[in-house]
Design a protein around this motif. Structure first.
Motif, short mmCIF file in Angstrom:
data_model
loop_
_atom_site.label_atom_id
_atom_site.label_comp_id
_atom_site.label_asym_id
_atom_site.label_seq_id
_atom_site.Cartn_x
_atom_site.Cartn_y
_atom_site.Cartn_z
N LEU A 22 0.80 -1.22 0.00
CA LEU A 22 0.00 0.00 0.00
C LEU A 22 0.84 1.28 0.00
O LEU A 22 0.74 2.10 -0.91
CB LEU A 22 -0.94 -0.01 1.22
CG LEU A 22 -1.99 1.08 1.24
CD1 LEU A 22 -2.84 1.04 -0.02
CD2 LEU A 22 -2.87 0.92 2.47
N MET A 23 1.67 1.48 1.00
CA MET A 23 2.41 2.74 1.08
C MET A 23 3.65 2.57 1.94
O MET A 23 3.79 3.19 3.00
CB MET A 23 1.54 3.86 1.64
CG MET A 23 2.07 5.26 1.35
SD MET A 23 1.20 6.54 2.30
CE MET A 23 -0.46 6.33 1.70
N ALA A 24 4.55 1.70 1.53
CA ALA A 24 5.78 1.50 2.30
C ALA A 24 6.54 2.83 2.40
O ALA A 24 6.52 3.62 1.46
CB ALA A 24 6.63 0.45 1.62
N PRO A 25 7.19 3.08 3.54
CA PRO A 25 7.41 2.19 4.69
C PRO A 25 6.37 2.33 5.79
O PRO A 25 6.55 1.79 6.87
CB PRO A 25 8.78 2.64 5.20
CG PRO A 25 8.75 4.13 4.97
CD PRO A 25 8.00 4.32 3.68
N LEU A 26 5.25 3.05 5.55
CA LEU A 26 4.23 3.19 6.58
C LEU A 26 3.53 1.85 6.79
O LEU A 26 3.31 1.08 5.86
CB LEU A 26 3.20 4.24 6.18
CG LEU A 26 3.70 5.67 5.95
CD1 LEU A 26 2.52 6.57 5.62
CD2 LEU A 26 4.44 6.18 7.17
N SER A 27 3.14 1.58 8.03
CA SER A 27 2.36 0.39 8.31
C SER A 27 0.92 0.61 7.83
O SER A 27 0.47 1.75 7.69
CB SER A 27 2.36 0.10 9.81
OG SER A 27 1.56 1.05 10.49
#
Length: 353
Positions: A22-27
């Motif tokens: 989805l949107m690395a590096p965010l969890s």
């Protein structure tokens, strides 16, 4: 009909979004609360003007600091995220997915459902609390965590007989309402339909072996069912999201002559007038209309102050309690001026010209 539903219900589906991509590096949790921060207008609480997704590249530094503080508090580390870390991840994401909404409504629901995918969370609605407790149905012990959601169905359908009928549960979510129709209302067959593929997958997982209940992927304006095959159609806490006239035309096609349609939804007071104006031209007669706002707001208060905490702590959860509590606070907060309605419609043989 059973063979048709078995075939449709066995179709292979995939999630709208894959969490790992989805949107690395965010969890995934951080991504969810970033979206909620923007969509709910939480930035205003930090002295910001509402920011639209397409405006993110030019958002001021103080916006990123505010969002980093808010999202970081929910990350499990309870400390602010570096604003530059958050901003860089978002700008890469927006660049890859240009447009006003880099995550569509269906993708957003998929994201939330995958994160909060506890198998006993099978209802997705605002709930209803009876002002007179004597009117509430008696519940089994396993139903108690969902009592307010079940009450909403009972308020809409309590006096109606569905014994032996074939019923469509439109916008079925995770299948709690479909199970209610089968087990409590004794419908013969229930076709639960949802536009979010993740909801359908979770409903199938939660109710894998309930005879006569099938979960299908489909949209309200293009219901994937045969013409004139069902006795009734139900739609709870969802109609405001549908293209109204297209949905009513499709419901008219699917339901038999003389069949019924039971709708629960929310919106501004003018929404009731929109529905009333569309009903007859789409082949329906409005038999009953009721404003249930007081009971819905009471249910929200009971859930926020008691029932939610009992449910979160009743067993190990997929996420930390703070995630469920914050998600509910931001998503289900009552909106000023919003009203909640129940409607009963009867199908006419002919549509008005």
């Amino acid at each position: 009909m059973k063979q048709i539903l078995e075939q449709l219900g066995s179709a292979r589906l995939s999630h709208e979004v894959e969490l790992s991509q989805l949107m690395a590096p965010l969890s995934p949790e951080e991504v969810l609360f970033c979206f909620l921060f923007i969509k709910s207008g939480s930035a205003e609480g930090f002295g910001e003007e509402p920011v639209r997704f397409k405006d993110l590249p030019s958002a001021p530094d103080r916006f990123w600091k505010a969002m980093a503080l808010h999202v970081g508090a929910l990350s499990g580390q309870f400390k602010p995220l570096p604003p530059s870390y958050l901003k860089d991840a978002w700008l890469r994401f927006v660049k890859e997915r240009p447009g006003d909404e880099p995550l569509s409504l269906l993708e957003y629901y998929s994201l939330a459902a995958q994160l909060l995918s506890d198998t006993d969370r099978v209802f997705i609605n605002h709930g209803y609390a009876f002002l007179n407790p004597a009117e509430a149905p008696s519940l089994a012990a396993w139903e108690e965590p969902s009592r307010l959601s079940i009450h909403l169905y009972h308020k809409l359908l309590g006096g109606q007989d569905f014994t032996g009928l074939d019923v469509v549960d439109m916008a079925c979510g995770r299948g709690g309402g479909s199970l209610y129709l089968k087990q409590r209302k004794e419908a013969r067959l229930v076709a639960g339909i949802d536009a979010v593929r993740t909801h359908v997958l979770l409903a199938r997982e939660a109710h894998p072996s309930v005879d006569g209940v099938y979960f299908l992927h489909g949209r309200a304006e293009e219901i994937p069912l045969p013409t004139g095959a069902f006795d009734a159609l139900i739609a709870v806490d969802a109609v405001f999201h549908f293209p109204l006239r297209e949905f009513l035309h499709e419901a008219h096609r699917v339901v038999k002559p003389g069949g019924r349609c039971f709708l629960n939804s929310w919106g501004p007071p003018t929404w009731y007038m929109d529905l009333e104006g569309a009903v007859e031209s789409c082949g329906w007669k409005l038999e009953h209309a009721e404003d249930i706002t007081t009971g819905v707001l009471l249910a929200r208060e009971q859930w926020r102050t008691h029932d939610m905490f009992t449910w979160v702590r009743s067993r190990p959860r997929k996420c930390r309690p703070e995630i469920y509590i914050e998600f509910d606070r931001m998503v289900m907060l009552p909106v000023e001026g919003r009203r909640y309605y129940n409607f009963h419609l009867t199908r006419l043989d002919q549509k008005a010209s």
